[in-house]
Design a protein around this motif. Structure first.
Motif, PDB file in Angstrom:
ATOM      1  N   GLY A  81      -1.276   5.305   5.354  1.00  6.56           N
ATOM      2  CA  GLY A  81      -0.863   5.799   6.667  1.00  6.56           C
ATOM      3  C   GLY A  81       0.527   5.305   7.003  1.00  6.56           C
ATOM      4  O   GLY A  81       1.482   5.549   6.270  1.00  6.56           O
ATOM      5  N   ASP A  82       0.658   4.555   8.117  1.00  4.11           N
ATOM      6  CA  ASP A  82       1.973   4.058   8.533  1.00  4.11           C
ATOM      7  C   ASP A  82       2.328   2.729   7.857  1.00  4.11           C
ATOM      8  O   ASP A  82       3.363   2.146   8.140  1.00  4.11           O
ATOM      9  CB  ASP A  82       2.042   3.922  10.055  1.00  4.11           C
ATOM     10  CG  ASP A  82       1.034   2.924  10.613  1.00  4.11           C
ATOM     11  OD1 ASP A  82       0.078   2.567   9.891  1.00  4.11           O
ATOM     12  OD2 ASP A  82       1.204   2.511  11.766  1.00  4.11           O
ATOM     13  N   ARG A  83       1.458   2.251   6.968  1.00  4.42           N
ATOM     14  CA  ARG A  83       1.730   1.026   6.215  1.00  4.42           C
ATOM     15  C   ARG A  83       1.749   1.342   4.721  1.00  4.42           C
ATOM     16  O   ARG A  83       1.357   2.427   4.302  1.00  4.42           O
ATOM     17  CB  ARG A  83       0.662  -0.039   6.494  1.00  4.42           C
ATOM     18  CG  ARG A  83       0.628  -0.462   7.943  1.00  4.42           C
ATOM     19  CD  ARG A  83      -0.272  -1.628   8.193  1.00  4.42           C
ATOM     20  NE  ARG A  83      -1.668  -1.297   7.895  1.00  4.42           N
ATOM     21  CZ  ARG A  83      -2.649  -2.177   7.901  1.00  4.42           C
ATOM     22  NH1 ARG A  83      -2.420  -3.432   8.189  1.00  4.42           N
ATOM     23  NH2 ARG A  83      -3.877  -1.825   7.626  1.00  4.42           N
ATOM     24  N   HIS A  84       2.200   0.378   3.948  1.00  2.00           N
ATOM     25  CA  HIS A  84       2.201   0.530   2.496  1.00  2.00           C
ATOM     26  C   HIS A  84       1.629  -0.743   1.886  1.00  2.00           C
ATOM     27  O   HIS A  84       2.119  -1.835   2.160  1.00  2.00           O
ATOM     28  CB  HIS A  84       3.622   0.781   1.974  1.00  2.00           C
ATOM     29  CG  HIS A  84       3.632   1.236   0.557  1.00  2.00           C
ATOM     30  ND1 HIS A  84       3.608   2.564   0.208  1.00  2.00           N
ATOM     31  CD2 HIS A  84       3.604   0.539  -0.597  1.00  2.00           C
ATOM     32  CE1 HIS A  84       3.591   2.665  -1.110  1.00  2.00           C
ATOM     33  NE2 HIS A  84       3.587   1.451  -1.625  1.00  2.00           N
ATOM     34  N   LEU A  85       0.569  -0.585   1.093  1.00  2.00           N
ATOM     35  CA  LEU A  85      -0.102  -1.716   0.471  1.00  2.00           C
ATOM     36  C   LEU A  85       0.616  -2.119  -0.806  1.00  2.00           C
ATOM     37  O   LEU A  85       0.912  -1.276  -1.655  1.00  2.00           O
ATOM     38  CB  LEU A  85      -1.549  -1.346   0.120  1.00  2.00           C
ATOM     39  CG  LEU A  85      -2.316  -2.376  -0.714  1.00  2.00           C
ATOM     40  CD1 LEU A  85      -2.634  -3.613   0.104  1.00  2.00           C
ATOM     41  CD2 LEU A  85      -3.578  -1.760  -1.268  1.00  2.00           C
ATOM     42  N   LEU A  86       0.899  -3.401  -0.936  1.00  2.00           N
ATOM     43  CA  LEU A  86       1.385  -3.980  -2.173  1.00  2.00           C
ATOM     44  C   LEU A  86       0.355  -5.038  -2.564  1.00  2.00           C
ATOM     45  O   LEU A  86       0.200  -6.057  -1.893  1.00  2.00           O
ATOM     46  CB  LEU A  86       2.768  -4.602  -1.988  1.00  2.00           C
ATOM     47  CG  LEU A  86       3.441  -5.110  -3.258  1.00  2.00           C
ATOM     48  CD1 LEU A  86       3.610  -3.994  -4.278  1.00  2.00           C
ATOM     49  CD2 LEU A  86       4.791  -5.714  -2.928  1.00  2.00           C
ATOM     50  N   LEU A  87      -0.415  -4.743  -3.619  1.00  2.00           N
ATOM     51  CA  LEU A  87      -1.497  -5.609  -4.086  1.00  2.00           C
ATOM     52  C   LEU A  87      -1.007  -6.381  -5.299  1.00  2.00           C
ATOM     53  O   LEU A  87      -0.624  -5.793  -6.308  1.00  2.00           O
ATOM     54  CB  LEU A  87      -2.714  -4.761  -4.458  1.00  2.00           C
ATOM     55  CG  LEU A  87      -3.891  -5.468  -5.113  1.00  2.00           C
ATOM     56  CD1 LEU A  87      -4.539  -6.453  -4.159  1.00  2.00           C
ATOM     57  CD2 LEU A  87      -4.916  -4.462  -5.591  1.00  2.00           C
ATOM     58  N   LEU A  88      -1.001  -7.701  -5.189  1.00  2.00           N
ATOM     59  CA  LEU A  88      -0.551  -8.582  -6.263  1.00  2.00           C
ATOM     60  C   LEU A  88      -1.777  -9.168  -6.952  1.00  2.00           C
ATOM     61  O   LEU A  88      -2.538  -9.918  -6.334  1.00  2.00           O
ATOM     62  CB  LEU A  88       0.322  -9.704  -5.680  1.00  2.00           C
ATOM     63  CG  LEU A  88       1.466  -9.229  -4.791  1.00  2.00           C
ATOM     64  CD1 LEU A  88       2.118 -10.406  -4.085  1.00  2.00           C
ATOM     65  CD2 LEU A  88       2.476  -8.440  -5.597  1.00  2.00           C
ATOM     66  N   LEU A  89      -1.993  -8.784  -8.215  1.00  2.00           N
ATOM     67  CA  LEU A  89      -3.179  -9.237  -8.933  1.00  2.00           C
ATOM     68  C   LEU A  89      -2.841 -10.411  -9.843  1.00  2.00           C
ATOM     69  O   LEU A  89      -1.866 -10.380 -10.586  1.00  2.00           O
ATOM     70  CB  LEU A  89      -3.763  -8.101  -9.777  1.00  2.00           C
ATOM     71  CG  LEU A  89      -5.060  -8.459 -10.516  1.00  2.00           C
ATOM     72  CD1 LEU A  89      -6.217  -8.645  -9.530  1.00  2.00           C
ATOM     73  CD2 LEU A  89      -5.397  -7.395 -11.549  1.00  2.00           C
ATOM     74  N   HIS A  90      -3.678 -11.442  -9.757  1.00  2.00           N
ATOM     75  CA  HIS A  90      -3.581 -12.619 -10.610  1.00  2.00           C
ATOM     76  C   HIS A  90      -4.807 -12.655 -11.512  1.00  2.00           C
ATOM     77  O   HIS A  90      -5.831 -12.058 -11.204  1.00  2.00           O
ATOM     78  CB  HIS A  90      -3.565 -13.898  -9.757  1.00  2.00           C
ATOM     79  CG  HIS A  90      -2.424 -13.983  -8.813  1.00  2.00           C
ATOM     80  ND1 HIS A  90      -2.356 -13.239  -7.660  1.00  2.00           N
ATOM     81  CD2 HIS A  90      -1.302 -14.719  -8.853  1.00  2.00           C
ATOM     82  CE1 HIS A  90      -1.231 -13.521  -7.026  1.00  2.00           C
ATOM     83  NE2 HIS A  90      -0.577 -14.425  -7.734  1.00  2.00           N
TER      84      HIS A  90
END
Length: 135
Positions: A81-90
């Motif tokens: 939507g009005d945000r953007h997810l940045l998922l950092l996987l370890h």
């Protein structure tokens, strides 16, 4: 020029046991209720991705992880939507304690190839192939 969306930074982990299985948790509430995901959560102000993950793992699973045991592995990027997810996987192979579903409906240990059969959020899905290669 359109404004940039607000970034939602999330730090997550693939806990890998001695048999090469990965831990996933089932969401217990919210719009993603019932979906399986990698444990973790939002990075709060003043936190690094590793410190956020250490906090989240203590809160969600009741385990303790040292920063040195968290290996950055991959990231996923997804509009929300009005945000953007940045998922950092370890990836993490060493922790103290036994994971418990403190903030999830259930936990499951699965081989990376079996992740393809689970109902997972869209940002988690592209990370499966990487885990198959790593584990």
């Amino acid at each position: 020029m359109e404004p940039y969306p607000t970034l939602l930074l999330v730090s997550a982990v693939a806990l890998v046991d001695k048999d090469g299985r990965v831990l996933v948790q089932q969401r217990s509430a919210g719009p993603l209720k019932g979906l399986w995901e990698f444990p973790g959560g939002k990075i709060e102000g003043g936190e690094t991705p590793a410190s956020a993950l250490i906090r989240e793992l203590r809160e969600e699973l009741g385990i303790d992880v040292e920063e040195a045991c968290l290996a950055p592995a991959a990231f996923a990027s997804e509009p929300l939507g009005d945000r953007h997810l940045l998922l950092l996987l370890h990836v993490c192979r060493k922790w103290k304690g036994v994971p418990q579903p403190l903030d999830a409906a259930a936990l499951k240990w699965v081989r990376p190839v079996a992740l393809h059969r689970l109902d997972m959020p869209p940002p988690d899905r592209p990370l499966i192939g990487l885990l198959e290669a790593l584990v």
